[in-house]
Design a protein around this motif. Structure first.
Motif, PDB file in Angstrom:
ATOM      1  N   THR A   1     -10.033  19.243   0.164  1.00 46.81           N
ATOM      2  CA  THR A   1      -9.845  18.067   0.995  1.00 46.81           C
ATOM      3  C   THR A   1      -8.499  17.409   0.685  1.00 46.81           C
ATOM      4  OG1 THR A   1     -12.204  17.641   1.195  1.00 46.81           O
ATOM      5  CG2 THR A   1     -10.751  15.772   1.506  1.00 46.81           C
ATOM      6  N   ASP A   2      -7.796  16.978   1.746  1.00 41.41           N
ATOM      7  CA  ASP A   2      -6.455  16.407   1.625  1.00 41.41           C
ATOM      8  C   ASP A   2      -6.433  14.948   2.070  1.00 41.41           C
ATOM      9  OD1 ASP A   2      -5.525  19.072   1.010  1.00 41.41           O
ATOM     10  OD2 ASP A   2      -5.633  19.493   3.169  1.00 41.41           O
ATOM     11  N   LEU A   3      -5.307  14.269   1.750  1.00 39.35           N
ATOM     12  CA  LEU A   3      -5.095  12.883   2.156  1.00 39.35           C
ATOM     13  C   LEU A   3      -3.847  12.767   3.017  1.00 39.35           C
ATOM     14  CD1 LEU A   3      -5.678  10.812  -1.140  1.00 39.35           C
ATOM     15  CD2 LEU A   3      -7.342  11.404   0.612  1.00 39.35           C
ATOM     16  N   LEU A   4      -3.864  11.796   3.920  1.00 39.88           N
ATOM     17  CA  LEU A   4      -2.679  11.386   4.656  1.00 39.88           C
ATOM     18  C   LEU A   4      -2.400   9.924   4.350  1.00 39.88           C
ATOM     19  CD1 LEU A   4      -3.279  12.919   8.218  1.00 39.88           C
ATOM     20  CD2 LEU A   4      -1.761  13.791   6.434  1.00 39.88           C
ATOM     21  N   ALA A   5      -1.130   9.531   4.417  1.00 42.28           N
ATOM     22  CA  ALA A   5      -0.753   8.139   4.205  1.00 42.28           C
ATOM     23  C   ALA A   5       0.608   7.882   4.848  1.00 42.28           C
ATOM     24  CB  ALA A   5      -0.710   7.795   2.713  1.00 42.28           C
ATOM     25  N   ILE A   6       0.859   6.636   5.216  1.00 45.49           N
ATOM     26  CA  ILE A   6       2.139   6.233   5.795  1.00 45.49           C
ATOM     27  C   ILE A   6       3.009   5.600   4.710  1.00 45.49           C
ATOM     28  CG2 ILE A   6       3.269   4.692   7.460  1.00 45.49           C
ATOM     29  CD1 ILE A   6       0.715   4.888   9.170  1.00 45.49           C
ATOM     30  N   GLN A   7       4.262   6.022   4.656  1.00 46.90           N
ATOM     31  CA  GLN A   7       5.242   5.450   3.721  1.00 46.90           C
ATOM     32  C   GLN A   7       6.063   4.405   4.475  1.00 46.90           C
ATOM     33  OE1 GLN A   7       8.447   8.034   2.152  1.00 46.90           O
ATOM     34  NE2 GLN A   7       7.687   7.444   0.119  1.00 46.90           N
ATOM     35  N   PRO A   8       5.809   3.110   4.244  1.00 43.21           N
ATOM     36  CA  PRO A   8       6.488   2.064   5.017  1.00 43.21           C
ATOM     37  C   PRO A   8       8.013   2.082   4.897  1.00 43.21           C
ATOM     38  CG  PRO A   8       4.604   1.166   3.843  1.00 43.21           C
ATOM     39  CD  PRO A   8       4.802   2.548   3.330  1.00 43.21           C
ATOM     40  N   SER A   9       8.545   2.499   3.755  1.00 43.69           N
ATOM     41  CA  SER A   9      10.000   2.477   3.560  1.00 43.69           C
ATOM     42  C   SER A   9      10.717   3.428   4.497  1.00 43.69           C
ATOM     43  CB  SER A   9      10.344   2.818   2.118  1.00 43.69           C
ATOM     44  OG  SER A   9       9.887   4.127   1.778  1.00 43.69           O
ATOM     45  N   THR A  10      10.025   4.475   4.946  1.00 44.45           N
ATOM     46  CA  THR A  10      10.650   5.479   5.821  1.00 44.45           C
ATOM     47  C   THR A  10       9.939   5.638   7.160  1.00 44.45           C
ATOM     48  OG1 THR A  10       9.292   7.268   4.906  1.00 44.45           O
ATOM     49  CG2 THR A  10      11.390   6.795   3.792  1.00 44.45           C
ATOM     50  N   GLY A  11       8.698   5.192   7.245  1.00 40.47           N
ATOM     51  CA  GLY A  11       7.900   5.430   8.443  1.00 40.47           C
ATOM     52  C   GLY A  11       7.342   6.840   8.528  1.00 40.47           C
TER      53      GLY A  11
ATOM     54  N   SER B   1       2.713   2.059  -2.837  1.00 43.58           N
ATOM     55  CA  SER B   1       3.933   2.256  -2.038  1.00 43.58           C
ATOM     56  C   SER B   1       3.628   2.879  -0.680  1.00 43.58           C
ATOM     57  CB  SER B   1       4.926   3.152  -2.791  1.00 43.58           C
ATOM     58  OG  SER B   1       4.400   4.460  -2.957  1.00 43.58           O
ATOM     59  N   VAL B   2       2.376   3.219  -0.426  1.00 39.35           N
ATOM     60  CA  VAL B   2       1.970   3.779   0.864  1.00 39.35           C
ATOM     61  C   VAL B   2       0.795   2.974   1.403  1.00 39.35           C
ATOM     62  CG1 VAL B   2       2.794   6.105   0.349  1.00 39.35           C
ATOM     63  CG2 VAL B   2       0.440   5.469  -0.250  1.00 39.35           C
ATOM     64  N   ARG B   3       0.560   3.106   2.694  1.00 37.68           N
ATOM     65  CA  ARG B   3      -0.564   2.409   3.324  1.00 37.68           C
ATOM     66  C   ARG B   3      -1.357   3.383   4.200  1.00 37.68           C
ATOM     67  NH1 ARG B   3       0.158   1.071   8.695  1.00 37.68           N
ATOM     68  NH2 ARG B   3       2.268   1.354   9.524  1.00 37.68           N
ATOM     69  N   GLU B   4      -2.498   2.912   4.692  1.00 41.31           N
ATOM     70  CA  GLU B   4      -3.369   3.728   5.547  1.00 41.31           C
ATOM     71  C   GLU B   4      -3.747   5.049   4.871  1.00 41.31           C
ATOM     72  OE1 GLU B   4      -4.668   2.544   8.222  1.00 41.31           O
ATOM     73  OE2 GLU B   4      -3.389   0.786   8.481  1.00 41.31           O
ATOM     74  N   ILE B   5      -4.082   4.984   3.585  1.00 42.39           N
ATOM     75  CA  ILE B   5      -4.511   6.183   2.868  1.00 42.39           C
ATOM     76  C   ILE B   5      -5.816   6.677   3.497  1.00 42.39           C
ATOM     77  CG2 ILE B   5      -5.258   7.108   0.647  1.00 42.39           C
ATOM     78  CD1 ILE B   5      -3.513   4.916  -0.656  1.00 42.39           C
ATOM     79  N   THR B   6      -5.802   7.913   3.953  1.00 42.81           N
ATOM     80  CA  THR B   6      -6.906   8.431   4.759  1.00 42.81           C
ATOM     81  C   THR B   6      -7.278   9.846   4.327  1.00 42.81           C
ATOM     82  OG1 THR B   6      -6.089   7.174   6.655  1.00 42.81           O
ATOM     83  CG2 THR B   6      -7.659   8.952   7.111  1.00 42.81           C
ATOM     84  N   ALA B   7      -8.531  10.027   3.955  1.00 46.46           N
ATOM     85  CA  ALA B   7      -9.016  11.393   3.728  1.00 46.46           C
ATOM     86  C   ALA B   7      -9.139  12.076   5.080  1.00 46.46           C
ATOM     87  CB  ALA B   7     -10.363  11.358   3.017  1.00 46.46           C
ATOM     88  N   VAL B   8      -8.571  13.282   5.175  1.00 45.18           N
ATOM     89  CA  VAL B   8      -8.482  13.939   6.473  1.00 45.18           C
ATOM     90  C   VAL B   8      -9.198  15.283   6.504  1.00 45.18           C
ATOM     91  CG1 VAL B   8      -6.315  15.169   6.033  1.00 45.18           C
ATOM     92  CG2 VAL B   8      -6.825  14.344   8.368  1.00 45.18           C
TER      93      VAL B   8
ATOM     94  N   ASN C   1       5.463  14.242   9.474  1.00 50.26           N
ATOM     95  CA  ASN C   1       5.790  13.594  10.740  1.00 50.26           C
ATOM     96  C   ASN C   1       6.550  12.320  10.455  1.00 50.26           C
ATOM     97  OD1 ASN C   1       5.517  12.695  13.610  1.00 50.26           O
ATOM     98  ND2 ASN C   1       3.963  14.306  13.669  1.00 50.26           N
ATOM     99  N   SER C   2       7.229  11.783  11.431  1.00 48.42           N
ATOM    100  CA  SER C   2       8.002  10.558  11.267  1.00 48.42           C
ATOM    101  C   SER C   2       7.650   9.566  12.373  1.00 48.42           C
ATOM    102  CB  SER C   2       9.496  10.865  11.288  1.00 48.42           C
ATOM    103  OG  SER C   2       9.865  11.497  12.501  1.00 48.42           O
ATOM    104  N   GLY C   3       8.102   8.315  12.193  1.00 52.75           N
ATOM    105  CA  GLY C   3       7.891   7.286  13.206  1.00 52.75           C
ATOM    106  C   GLY C   3       6.513   6.672  13.197  1.00 52.75           C
ATOM    107  N   TRP C   4       5.927   6.506  12.036  1.00 52.49           N
ATOM    108  CA  TRP C   4       4.550   6.032  11.946  1.00 52.49           C
ATOM    109  C   TRP C   4       4.415   4.566  11.524  1.00 52.49           C
ATOM    110  CZ3 TRP C   4      -0.226   8.624  12.727  1.00 52.49           C
ATOM    111  CH2 TRP C   4      -0.078   9.903  13.277  1.00 52.49           C
ATOM    112  N   ASN C   5       5.498   3.826  11.415  1.00 47.42           N
ATOM    113  CA  ASN C   5       5.367   2.430  11.003  1.00 47.42           C
ATOM    114  C   ASN C   5       4.655   1.582  12.054  1.00 47.42           C
ATOM    115  OD1 ASN C   5       6.251   2.341   8.391  1.00 47.42           O
ATOM    116  ND2 ASN C   5       8.394   1.906   8.901  1.00 47.42           N
ATOM    117  N   GLY C   6       4.642   2.044  13.278  1.00 45.77           N
ATOM    118  CA  GLY C   6       3.952   1.302  14.333  1.00 45.77           C
ATOM    119  C   GLY C   6       2.497   1.657  14.485  1.00 45.77           C
ATOM    120  N   MET C   7       1.980   2.488  13.565  1.00 43.76           N
ATOM    121  CA  MET C   7       0.596   2.963  13.667  1.00 43.76           C
ATOM    122  C   MET C   7      -0.277   2.331  12.584  1.00 43.76           C
ATOM    123  SD  MET C   7       1.219   4.901  16.224  1.00 43.76           S
ATOM    124  CE  MET C   7      -0.385   5.694  16.447  1.00 43.76           C
TER     125      MET C   7
END
Length: 559
Positions: free
Chosen positions: A420-430, A404-411, A449-455
């Motif tokens: 160690t943590d992860l970041l990911a974008i939730q397409p349903s909300t951005g 349900s998320v994309r761009e899963i990234t160890a940060v 953060n918000s507004g990440w569907n364009g990233m």
């Protein structure tokens, strides 16, 4: 006594006449360095053919006891005056010379062209001097240029220069370990003056030196290089940015002008900087301190250990590596890094086609080894693959539903809680979600953060700007603009555009401080060519890219 001919800018006398020419392999047993154990193949490549002896049990015990005492890499952090003598002085002399202004001493710890016997140079001697406050400068007198102007007899063969460089590196490592010098110590290859008009000779030297440096990096040692300004140093300056050759990490240059400084107009300020230089500013002469006279060369050092790679080092030698999957076979490969390029790959495993995400950024379970996180295509399960020094441990399930998320990234340790943590974008909300690591598990995602569907192409960069917080790079999908987001623990304090036209690149990945200059770097594949480029970090931006490899069209993802 590193010797330069009168033709060099030092202009000093041919001090080699003061040397007792001596080949370690053929010397009496009392003069050999203890614990010298080399294979017949290495000896052959070094131009030697004698099988050396295995140390006696007492010698092995002494060396074993001393290694712990030399836990600090040599010469370590040191700015000041040093000296070197052909033969390592006795402990009594070293004690007398505490009255001198010197606190670093050059030691000729090995090499087929080493002059002078070394009856004092034992693990016990090294331990005693370090305990007394001396910094050791390890110098290896390896094979010399085919066109050398010195009288050294063991020379590089242009036809086998690469193999000889590797063999000399093996020998230097064995000698350093025998003396108790720990990893990260700087092992300085001594290359005496040679003709600068012989192109084939110059190529042989550069090839030999590059492969010597490569072998040292593979074993976790730092590479140093000594030569005259008119030959070896000039050639290395000219080829500094040529990644076909792995340049040394530290430079020891000779200019006998009596000026005690590590700056020189012939060496660009950005080269071997910061704190990676040593200068031999005066040749052989007698000095007396504490009532004891010895013949020395004068040196000035400004050395500090190389910065840590921060993360990305999967084989444990201190240098960042790359992992990539071959799409056609699903095979996972390790590409060991050397600081400027990648070594031939080795296989890490097969059957990895079932994963749509592979990401790593450090030691997730805090056991001292780099780990890998993967998302399973079929159901979205997220798995931790813990790593040992040589193999994967059994995988651990971190969570479900990650399709349900994309761009899963160890940060890295984004919130600075030690995990160690992860970041990911939730397409349903951005929204950009932070999944806080717990060693063998993850907390639920929290919006930061918000507004990440364009990233796209999110890349955890570690502490890119060196302010204590981990940072993120991301690409604006529509325009190809590359943005740097500086972390502050619970989100981002700012964002900056640091590049354009990045829609021509794919599989952006950070592997830490690849060249160990203190800044984390970025790797990426150029889609049209399959070339792999490194973009050196500069703290707030990226430097000019350098192509480090080709043939990456069939590889994805990189991590």
């Amino acid at each position: 006594m590193r010797v330069l001919r009168a033709a060099d800018e030092c202009g000093g006398p041919a001090a080699e006449a003061r040397w007792t020419m001596y080949s370690e392999i053929g010397a009496p047993a009392r003069a050999r360095t203890p614990l010298r154990v080399l294979s017949a193949g290495v000896l052959t490549l070094l131009g030697l053919s004698v099988v050396t002896t295995v140390p006696a049990p007492a010698e092995r015990a002494t060396a074993s006891a001393v290694v712990a005492a030399l836990a600090t890499p040599q010469p370590g952090t040191f700015s000041g005056l040093g000296f070197d003598a052909c033969t390592a002085p006795s402990t009594a002399t070293m004690q007398a010379w505490i009255a001198s202004p010197y606190r670093a001493v050059g030691i000729y710890f090995g090499g087929p062209n080493r002059g002078c016997t070394q009856p004092n140079l034992t693990p016990e001697w090294a331990s005693t001097q370090v305990a007394a406050g001396w910094h050791l400068i390890p110098i290896y007198m390896g094979l010399q240029a085919p066109c050398t102007t010195s009288n050294k007899i063991h020379l590089i063969d242009p036809a086998t220069a690469a193999a000889q460089g590797l063999a000399s590196g093996d020998d230097a490592i064995a000698q350093a370990q025998a003396l108790g010098l720990p990893k990260e110590s700087v092992l300085i290859l001594d290359m005496e003056a040679y003709s600068t008009t012989d192109t084939a000779c110059r190529t042989a030297v550069l090839t030999y030196v590059s492969n010597f440096n490569t072998r040292l990096h593979e074993a976790g040692y730092a590479a140093g290089f000594y030569s005259s300004m008119a030959s070896g140093v000039g050639d290395l300056v000219e080829e500094y940015n040529n990644i076909s050759y792995l340049h040394p990490d530290f430079l020891d240059f000779a200019r006998w002008d009596g000026v005690a400084t590590t700056s020189d107009s012939a060496i660009p300020a950005a080269y071997w900087s910061p704190r990676r230089r040593m200068k031999q500013y005066e040749g052989g002469h007698n000095e007396t301190w504490g009532g004891v006279t010895i013949n020395i060369d004068n040196d000035i050092l400004d050395f500090a250990p190389l910065p840590s790679g921060q993360f990305g080092d999967i084989n444990g030698n201190g240098w960042s590596d790359l992992i990539a999957r071959e799409n056609s076979t699903g095979t996972l490969f390790l590409y060991p890094g050397t600081g400027t390029r990648l070594r031939p790959r080795t296989q890490l495993g097969t059957g990895w086609t079932g994963y749509s995400v592979l990401t790593r950024l450090g030691d997730f379970d805090r056991d001292g080894f780099e780990d890998l996180i993967a998302r399973q295509n079929s159901n979205g399960d997220l798995w931790l693959y813990p790593r040992t020094a040589t193999a994967w441990k059994p995988r651990v399930k971190l969570g479900a539903g990650f399709n349900s998320v994309r761009e899963i990234t160890a940060v890295g340790d984004f919130d600075r809680d030690g995990f160690t943590d992860l970041l990911a974008i939730q397409p349903s909300t951005g929204d950009l979600l932070l999944y806080r690591g717990r060693g063998t598990g993850l907390n639920a995602g929290v919006k930061i953060n918000s507004g990440w569907n364009g990233m796209s192409e999110l890349v955890g960069m570690g502490d890119f700007d060196r302010d204590g917080f981990t940072d993120l790079i991301a690409r604006v999908t529509s325009s190809g603009v590359l943005r740097l987001y500086l972390g502050k623990g619970d989100g981002f304090k700012s964002r900056t555009d640091i590049g354009t036209s990045w829609n021509t690149m794919r599989d952006l990945v950070s592997v830490g401080d690849f060249d160990r200059d203190g800044f984390t770097d970025l790797l990426a594949i150029e889609t049209s060519t399959g070339y792999l480029f490194r973009y050196p970090g500069r703290g707030t931006t990226l430097g000019t890219r350098v192509r480090i490899s080709t043939g990456w069209s069939g590889m994805a993802p990189l991590t």
